[in-house]
Design a protein around this motif. Structure first.
Motif, mmCIF file in Angstrom:
data_model
loop_
_atom_site.group_PDB
_atom_site.id
_atom_site.type_symbol
_atom_site.label_atom_id
_atom_site.label_comp_id
_atom_site.label_asym_id
_atom_site.label_seq_id
_atom_site.Cartn_x
_atom_site.Cartn_y
_atom_site.Cartn_z
ATOM 1 N N GLU A 270 14.891 35.529 10.932
ATOM 2 C CA GLU A 270 15.297 34.977 12.373
ATOM 3 C C GLU A 270 15.670 35.423 13.299
ATOM 4 N N SER A 271 15.518 34.224 14.233
ATOM 5 C CA SER A 271 16.225 34.247 15.883
ATOM 6 C C SER A 271 16.456 35.601 16.226
ATOM 7 N N ALA A 272 17.246 35.747 17.483
ATOM 8 C CA ALA A 272 18.490 36.563 18.264
ATOM 9 C C ALA A 272 19.121 36.009 18.090
ATOM 10 N N GLY A 273 20.193 36.651 17.478
ATOM 11 C CA GLY A 273 21.916 36.233 17.812
ATOM 12 C C GLY A 273 21.568 34.298 16.804
ATOM 13 N N SER A 274 20.915 34.641 15.629
ATOM 14 C CA SER A 274 21.063 33.494 14.933
ATOM 15 C C SER A 274 22.232 33.531 13.832
ATOM 16 N N PRO A 275 22.844 32.159 13.570
ATOM 17 C CA PRO A 275 24.494 32.641 13.145
ATOM 18 C C PRO A 275 23.939 32.600 11.003
ATOM 19 N N LEU A 276 22.306 33.056 11.052
ATOM 20 C CA LEU A 276 22.430 33.311 9.841
ATOM 21 C C LEU A 276 21.538 34.530 9.883
ATOM 22 N N THR A 277 21.604 35.552 10.704
ATOM 23 C CA THR A 277 21.325 36.353 10.441
ATOM 24 C C THR A 277 21.599 37.453 9.701
ATOM 25 N N LEU A 278 23.282 37.201 9.035
ATOM 26 C CA LEU A 278 23.541 38.308 8.410
ATOM 27 C C LEU A 278 22.905 37.645 6.759
ATOM 28 N N SER A 279 23.527 36.262 6.451
ATOM 29 C CA SER A 279 23.500 35.630 5.034
ATOM 30 C C SER A 279 22.066 36.633 4.871
ATOM 31 N N ASN A 280 21.271 36.567 6.008
ATOM 32 C CA ASN A 280 19.814 36.209 5.855
ATOM 33 C C ASN A 280 18.904 37.708 5.285
ATOM 34 N N GLN A 281 20.146 38.347 5.642
ATOM 35 C CA GLN A 281 19.978 40.143 5.154
ATOM 36 C C GLN A 281 20.724 40.667 3.941
ATOM 37 N N LEU A 282 21.575 39.638 4.111
ATOM 38 C CA LEU A 282 22.227 40.108 2.423
ATOM 39 C C LEU A 282 21.557 39.252 1.813
ATOM 40 N N MET A 283 20.764 38.079 1.743
ATOM 41 C CA MET A 283 19.763 37.236 0.486
ATOM 42 C C MET A 283 18.629 38.445 0.680
ATOM 43 N N ARG A 284 18.162 39.060 1.413
ATOM 44 C CA ARG A 284 16.873 39.870 1.528
ATOM 45 C C ARG A 284 16.940 40.728 1.239
ATOM 46 N N ARG A 285 18.670 41.395 0.818
ATOM 47 C CA ARG A 285 18.516 42.583 0.066
ATOM 48 C C ARG A 285 19.043 42.010 -0.790
ATOM 49 N N ARG A 286 19.312 41.051 -1.576
ATOM 50 C CA ARG A 286 19.167 40.388 -3.037
ATOM 51 C C ARG A 286 18.133 39.954 -3.577
ATOM 52 N N ALA A 287 16.870 39.543 -3.141
ATOM 53 C CA ALA A 287 15.777 39.507 -3.024
ATOM 54 C C ALA A 287 14.687 40.868 -3.821
#
Length: 298
Positions: A270-287
């Motif tokens: 995601e781009s810097a400051g994206s509202p998806l930053t935290l959710s993507n970080q979490l889902m990459r960890r789950r992946a």
């Protein structure tokens, strides 16, 4: 879980002032601005999972307390329902899954806690919706509800349904809770009828998960929902790939598709400051965890 901490000092001050002034001013005049401020917290970007976790408990308790005085505040009700649901998934249920292999008792305790948090989030959403639609619960119990909600209430319906689904998934030994799955599905459908693109694919993923989970559900229809979620997310959401991996590929025993989807999730940036930053970080960890667990899952 994406709440910014930048306004935390203001919130603490506002809460303190509310207590200080409560004896000399109408409570609504005090709590309304605080409710507005708390409701806006979910729009900020945060990229540190642990910082978000530490801040969330205070934010949720304060928000829940203010919501009791401002029960008709739609934005705060959404923030509280979504906050409990996301906290339950990101910081409790997900941890239970990763703990299972080495501590089954600890994992079970975490799942019990996650179920309570999901129920709390669901109940806040249902209470807020019932204030607007007094026949909501009766309608949800019908095979084909005739109720139509306003577009502004789609977030409440989405988070209520998501929390309800989470609660059902962790209550397999409680038939009275599992029996409510059709009501949760109907709540999600109310949101889908009004705004199928809600959440850039989040609602579509939820519909896919429900279709895959409900008795008599269609695998092809579930796949269509997940594919629509991927289309709406347009490569920006790791969660859309993880949802299809867990909702379609895993139950089908398709390891190749499962791993391909999870690798696609890991590739999302995601781009810097994206509202998806935290959710993507979490889902990459789950992946990553799911990939590491593939031998046990297949």
């Amino acid at each position: 879980m994406s709440a910014s901490l930048r306004r935390l000092p203001y919130l603490l001050s506002a809460a303190g002032l509310a207590l200080l002034l409560s004896g000399c001013a109408p409570s609504h005049l005090i709590t309304r601005p605080l409710a507005d401020a708390l409701a806006s917290q979910g729009s900020g970007a945060e990229d540190d999972l642990e910082l978000a976790r530490e801040a969330s408990s205070f934010y949720l308790k304060l928000s829940e307390s203010v919501l009791k005085d401002e029960p008709t505040h739609r934005g705060l009700a959404v923030a509280v329902a979504s906050g409990f649901t996301q906290y339950a998934y990101a910081f409790v249920a997900d941890e239970a899954d990763r703990l299972e292999a080495r501590d089954t008792r600890g994992a079970a305790q975490l799942r019990e806690r996650a179920a309570r948090l999901y129920q709390r989030g669901r109940d806040h959403a249902l209470k807020a919706l019932s204030l607007r639609y007094p026949d909501l619960m009766a309608q949800l119990a019908l095979p084909e509800p005739s109720l139509r909600i306003e577009k502004a209430d789609v977030p409440l319906a989405y988070w209520g349904a998501a929390a309800w689904g989470g609660l059902v998934s962790l209550s397999k030994d409680k038939p009275e809770v599992v029996a409510d799955l059709p009501l949760a599905v109907n709540l999600a459908r109310l949101a889908w009828q009004q705004d199928p693109g809600f959440g850039d694919g989040n609602l579509a993923s939820l519909m896919g998960s429900f279709e895959a989970a409900r008795p008599g559900g269609s695998r092809s229809q579930a796949t269509a929902y997940f594919d629509e979620a991927l289309r709406l997310a347009d490569g920006r959401s790791a969660g859309a790939f993880v949802a299809k991996a867990e909702g379609v590929a895993l139950p089908a025993g398709d390891r190749a598709q499962f791993e391909s989807l999870l690798k696609a999730a890991l590739a999302v940036q995601e781009s810097a400051g994206s509202p998806l930053t935290l959710s993507n970080q979490l889902m990459r960890r789950r992946a990553r965890w799911l990939l590491d667990s593939a031998e046990d899952l297949f």
